[in-house]
Design an enzyme around this catalytic site. Structure first.
Site, mmCIF file in Angstrom:
data_model
loop_
_atom_site.group_PDB
_atom_site.id
_atom_site.type_symbol
_atom_site.label_atom_id
_atom_site.label_comp_id
_atom_site.label_asym_id
_atom_site.label_seq_id
_atom_site.Cartn_x
_atom_site.Cartn_y
_atom_site.Cartn_z
ATOM 1 N N ARG A 139 -10.317 11.529 -11.117
ATOM 2 C CA ARG A 139 -9.674 11.485 -9.808
ATOM 3 C C ARG A 139 -9.156 10.098 -9.450
ATOM 4 O O ARG A 139 -8.530 9.921 -8.418
ATOM 5 C CB ARG A 139 -10.662 11.951 -8.728
ATOM 6 C CG ARG A 139 -11.071 13.415 -8.826
ATOM 7 C CD ARG A 139 -12.175 13.732 -7.826
ATOM 8 N NE ARG A 139 -11.775 13.370 -6.482
ATOM 9 C CZ ARG A 139 -12.602 12.848 -5.557
ATOM 10 N NH1 ARG A 139 -13.871 12.603 -5.877
ATOM 11 N NH2 ARG A 139 -12.168 12.568 -4.350
ATOM 12 N N LYS A 140 -9.410 9.108 -10.287
ATOM 13 C CA LYS A 140 -9.035 7.730 -9.997
ATOM 14 C C LYS A 140 -7.645 7.403 -10.557
ATOM 15 O O LYS A 140 -7.333 7.745 -11.705
ATOM 16 C CB LYS A 140 -10.056 6.761 -10.595
ATOM 17 C CG LYS A 140 -11.466 6.911 -10.034
ATOM 18 C CD LYS A 140 -12.420 5.929 -10.692
ATOM 19 C CE LYS A 140 -13.825 6.056 -10.134
ATOM 20 N NZ LYS A 140 -14.761 5.091 -10.792
ATOM 21 N N ASP A 192 0.831 -1.203 0.000
ATOM 22 C CA ASP A 192 0.000 0.000 0.000
ATOM 23 C C ASP A 192 0.867 1.256 0.000
ATOM 24 O O ASP A 192 0.582 2.231 -0.708
ATOM 25 C CB ASP A 192 -0.919 -0.022 1.221
ATOM 26 C CG ASP A 192 -1.899 1.131 1.248
ATOM 27 O OD1 ASP A 192 -2.554 1.378 0.220
ATOM 28 O OD2 ASP A 192 -2.012 1.776 2.302
ATOM 29 N N LYS A 247 1.390 -15.239 -2.946
ATOM 30 C CA LYS A 247 1.921 -16.394 -3.678
ATOM 31 C C LYS A 247 2.839 -17.266 -2.825
ATOM 32 O O LYS A 247 2.697 -18.478 -2.776
ATOM 33 C CB LYS A 247 2.683 -15.905 -4.914
ATOM 34 C CG LYS A 247 1.860 -15.046 -5.869
ATOM 35 C CD LYS A 247 0.761 -15.831 -6.526
ATOM 36 C CE LYS A 247 0.065 -15.018 -7.602
ATOM 37 N NZ LYS A 247 -1.003 -15.771 -8.300
#
Length: 233
Positions: free
Chosen positions: A203-204, A158, A182
């Site tokens: 905005r994405k 993140d 994995k």
């Protein structure tokens, strides 16, 4: 970074700005030079593998292709030529009055002792809209015995792709993060977290990421994400 992202992803080195009227931010740890301590520099807990990858990207940075990202214990605003000093940035002045507390720390920089948690350094490739993190998980991140907890892997993913999103869109927040695990990451090992921006729609910001072993032979995780630009105010 984390779920709310306003950390610098600028190519600027730590700015000697405290002597120019900025508040001394007493809850930060300072180096002997009087500047806030940059945790994205080698320390005694880094393994030789960590140092090797760090030096590899430092070498790549010499021609400007890659840029090392300084890392502190609090979230700093995106730096710009108009506001090159994070400690006098108007966004930080506003946050200092409204939300910031001397009792808070950036999650990935929350431990005092080196080597116990997240040891990492990030490098940005602006032309490729790509961020890589050289990452060494410490013993306090254990999940299954001997391996890093999946939540710690999610946090470093993140933060890495958050840096990419910040580079293209400024202040952002995580809207969705989908991870396929994995192979588990052994504690104390070194991995390369490789994130990039795939596309933008208003905005994405859509991104993807892979986590590889230092030798590039083992894929530990791969992820896709959506970040949303969040204007200040």
């Amino acid at each position: 970074w984390g779920t709310s992202c306003s950390v610098t992803a600028a190519s600027l080195a730590p700015t000697p700005c405290l002597a120019h009227g900025a508040q001394p931010w007493a809850w930060l740890q300072f180096s002997q030079s009087g500047q806030p301590k940059d945790y994205a520099l080698p320390n005694a807990s880094w393994s030789q593998g960590m140092l090797n990858l760090y030096n590899e990207f430092v070498e790549k940075s010499k021609d400007g292709t890659w840029k090392r990202i300084p890392s502190y214990r609090l979230m700093l605003p995106l730096l710009t030529p108009e506001h090159p000093c994070p400690f006098t940035h108007p966004d930080l002045m506003k946050l200092e009055g409204e939300k910031m507390s001397k009792d808070t720390r950036l999650f990935l920089r929350s431990l005092d002792e080196e080597g116990l948690g997240f040891e990492y350094v990030m490098f940005l490739n602006p032309s490729e809209k790509r961020m890589v993190t050289v990452y060494q998980p410490g013993p306090y991140l254990e999940g299954h015995p001997g391996f890093a907890h999946g939540g710690s892997t999610a946090a470093i993913i993140d933060s890495t792709i958050g840096g990419c999103a910040i580079f293209v869109a400024g202040r952002v927040m995580t809207a969705n993060l989908s991870i396929d695990f994995k192979n588990p990451i052994p504690l104390g090992s070194v991995v390369l977290v490789d994130g990039k921006v795939n596309r933008m729609e208003g905005r994405k910001v859509f991104l993807s990421c892979q986590v590889w072993s230092a030798d590039g032979q083992t894929l530990h995780a791969e992820a896709t994400a959506l970040f949303i630009h969040k204007p200040v105010g």
